[in-house]
Write an enzyme that holds these catalytic residues in place. Sequence first.
Site, PDB file in Angstrom:
ATOM      1  CB  CYS A 188      30.536  -9.130  18.693  1.00 41.40           C
ATOM      2  SG  CYS A 188      31.344  -8.221  20.018  1.00 41.40           S
TER       3      CYS A 188
ATOM      4  CG  HIS B 284      33.161  -9.099  15.588  1.00 39.69           C
ATOM      5  ND1 HIS B 284      32.863  -7.761  15.704  1.00 39.69           N
ATOM      6  CD2 HIS B 284      33.519  -9.527  16.837  1.00 39.69           C
ATOM      7  CE1 HIS B 284      33.026  -7.394  16.960  1.00 39.69           C
ATOM      8  NE2 HIS B 284      33.424  -8.443  17.666  1.00 39.69           N
TER       9      HIS B 284
ATOM     10  CG  ASN C 262      35.098  -5.641  19.509  1.00 36.98           C
ATOM     11  OD1 ASN C 262      34.124  -5.305  18.847  1.00 36.98           O
ATOM     12  ND2 ASN C 262      35.143  -6.765  20.219  1.00 36.98           N
TER      13      ASN C 262
HETATM   14  O1  UT7 Z   1      33.964  -9.186  20.430  1.00 44.41           O
HETATM   15  C1  UT7 Z   1      33.377 -10.012  21.378  1.00 44.41           C
HETATM   16  C2  UT7 Z   1      34.141 -11.220  21.594  1.00 44.41           C
HETATM   17  N1  UT7 Z   1      35.367 -10.938  22.239  1.00 44.41           N
HETATM   18  C3  UT7 Z   1      36.485 -11.522  21.840  1.00 44.41           C
HETATM   19  O2  UT7 Z   1      36.452 -12.251  20.871  1.00 44.41           O
HETATM   20  C4  UT7 Z   1      37.714 -11.276  22.641  1.00 44.41           C
HETATM   21  C5  UT7 Z   1      38.467 -12.547  22.843  1.00 44.41           C
HETATM   22  N2  UT7 Z   1      39.635 -12.432  23.704  1.00 44.41           N
HETATM   23  C6  UT7 Z   1      40.768 -11.788  23.344  1.00 44.41           C
HETATM   24  O3  UT7 Z   1      40.827 -11.148  22.318  1.00 44.41           O
HETATM   25  C7  UT7 Z   1      41.992 -11.973  24.202  1.00 44.41           C
HETATM   26  O4  UT7 Z   1      41.740 -12.999  25.105  1.00 44.41           O
HETATM   27  C8  UT7 Z   1      42.412 -10.684  24.982  1.00 44.41           C
HETATM   28  C9  UT7 Z   1      42.965  -9.666  24.011  1.00 44.41           C
HETATM   29  C10 UT7 Z   1      41.231 -10.122  25.717  1.00 44.41           C
HETATM   30  C11 UT7 Z   1      43.510 -11.058  25.960  1.00 44.41           C
HETATM   31  O5  UT7 Z   1      44.607 -11.632  25.277  1.00 44.41           O
HETATM   32  P1  UT7 Z   1      45.245 -13.011  25.788  1.00 44.41           P
HETATM   33  O6  UT7 Z   1      46.394 -13.254  24.956  1.00 44.41           O
HETATM   34  O7  UT7 Z   1      44.145 -14.034  25.775  1.00 44.41           O
HETATM   35  O8  UT7 Z   1      45.694 -12.645  27.248  1.00 44.41           O
HETATM   36  P2  UT7 Z   1      45.266 -13.344  28.611  1.00 44.41           P
HETATM   37  O9  UT7 Z   1      43.886 -12.933  28.987  1.00 44.41           O
HETATM   38  O10 UT7 Z   1      45.591 -14.797  28.526  1.00 44.41           O
HETATM   39  O11 UT7 Z   1      46.299 -12.679  29.587  1.00 44.41           O
HETATM   40  C12 UT7 Z   1      47.700 -12.942  29.502  1.00 44.41           C
HETATM   41  C13 UT7 Z   1      48.404 -11.983  30.422  1.00 44.41           C
HETATM   42  C14 UT7 Z   1      47.782 -11.893  31.809  1.00 44.41           C
HETATM   43  O12 UT7 Z   1      48.821 -11.694  32.740  1.00 44.41           O
HETATM   44  P3  UT7 Z   1      49.315 -12.899  33.680  1.00 44.41           P
HETATM   45  O13 UT7 Z   1      48.110 -13.320  34.451  1.00 44.41           O
HETATM   46  O14 UT7 Z   1      49.805 -13.953  32.739  1.00 44.41           O
HETATM   47  O15 UT7 Z   1      50.379 -12.256  34.491  1.00 44.41           O
HETATM   48  C15 UT7 Z   1      46.959 -10.648  31.744  1.00 44.41           C
HETATM   49  O16 UT7 Z   1      46.765 -10.034  32.992  1.00 44.41           O
HETATM   50  O17 UT7 Z   1      48.319 -10.668  29.862  1.00 44.41           O
HETATM   51  C16 UT7 Z   1      47.841  -9.780  30.867  1.00 44.41           C
HETATM   52  N3  UT7 Z   1      47.103  -8.680  30.245  1.00 44.41           N
HETATM   53  C17 UT7 Z   1      47.727  -7.574  29.829  1.00 44.41           C
HETATM   54  N4  UT7 Z   1      49.008  -7.181  29.847  1.00 44.41           N
HETATM   55  C18 UT7 Z   1      49.291  -5.972  29.337  1.00 44.41           C
HETATM   56  C19 UT7 Z   1      45.791  -8.600  29.982  1.00 44.41           C
HETATM   57  N5  UT7 Z   1      45.509  -7.411  29.414  1.00 44.41           N
HETATM   58  C20 UT7 Z   1      46.696  -6.760  29.309  1.00 44.41           C
HETATM   59  C21 UT7 Z   1      47.059  -5.489  28.813  1.00 44.41           C
HETATM   60  N6  UT7 Z   1      48.369  -5.142  28.855  1.00 44.41           N
HETATM   61  N7  UT7 Z   1      46.155  -4.634  28.295  1.00 44.41           N
END
Ligand code: UT7
Length: 338
Positions: A121, A262, A292
């Site tokens: 990225c 980004h 992204n």
């Molecule tokens: O560009 C390169 C660098 N990348 C980044 O900068 C990405 C950085 N990370 C992020 O943007 C975020 O961490 C994500 C968008 C990937 C995830 O968001 P989050 O708020 O950090 O969610 P999380 O990973 O803490 O997950 C929270 C919950 C989980 O469920 P449980 O375990 O609490 O039951 C996930 O399984 O949200 C769930 N989850 C979803 N739910 C509905 C994860 N993906 C999804 C989804 N739809 N697509």
Amino acid sequence: METSRNNRKLVNAEITGVGMYVPEKVLDNHYFETIVDTNDEWIVSRTGIKERRKEENGATSDMSAKAVMDLLKSKNMDPEEIDAIIVATVTPDMFFPATACLVQEKIGAKNAWGFDLSAACSGFLFALETGASLIQSGRHKKVVVVGADKMSSILDYTDRNTCIIFGDGAAAVLLEPTEDLDSGYIDSKLHCDGKGAEFLYMKGGGSLHPCSHESLDDGYHQLVQDGKTVFKEAVKGMADISVEIMERNNLKSEDVAYLVPHQANKRIIDATANRMGIPLEKAMLNIDRYGNTTAATIPLCLTEYYRAGKLKKGDNLILSAFGAGFTWGAIYIKWSLD
Ligand code: UT7
């Protein structure tokens, strides 16, 4: 006129042209509701993404070539004038030859050399730094820097944590010399830290895990991300580096025309803008429409905002990114186009 030790004129690099390509096919959040356990409300509120594009007819070199042709058309410029092509990508057409060679052939840039650069990225920023150095050396007059990724080619469409985030796209800028050392490329600070390698990667296909039946079965040829960890590091990394580059150039928040971040997550962009003390309207955005697109996010923003008439000559822009590696950095440019 200042001269360097070997009597070459000192020149700076400036962006003198932009171009872009995004595929026609749109995948909106409702499409993902049909293939994984997710919903539009979750995706919009947690990421800011409403839709993204998917390339169905070509590879990264095709998208890159279209972006460069768009740039050349807008400049009424002959491809034979290009001295070098740098393609930032983590989704090259193949390991070798470099995507830059394929682009060179597709656009008919007979006099150019080129190479690919892998920094995920942060790829566009690393490539811009490299391209600017080629110009500043005095040995290149026209360098094209492309940020392009076909993320759909390495996504696991059964993993809701990753498949909803990424999209396909390409954009390019032209760098040329200027004798005005206070215009164009002013300052940069770039980093990498391999301790972050375990949090965002694609394991398979390289010399560590060559392609095999096992590597395919184990999903080694698809992107894997520990989203929470990357999120935490990205918020800190992008905000710290953006503030640092402002401070060492004595820029106050009101001096910054735009943050060009980004586009990984709208919440990361908001946190960076807040730390810089700039209003959210001054952070360029396309994540809602493209997701992204990895190396393409920043040049896509520059192209769209410039073409919408939102940039003027002399505007102070802070380009900022964080990604796999980890890699991160910020670049301060004074916009050169009217
Ligand atoms: O560009 C390169 C660098 N990348 C980044 O900068 C990405 C950085 N990370 C992020 O943007 C975020 O961490 C994500 C968008 C990937 C995830 O968001 P989050 O708020 O950090 O969610 P999380 O990973 O803490 O997950 C929270 C919950 C989980 O469920 P449980 O375990 O609490 O039951 C996930 O399984 O949200 C769930 N989850 C979803 N739910 C509905 C994860 N993906 C999804 C989804 N739809 N697509």
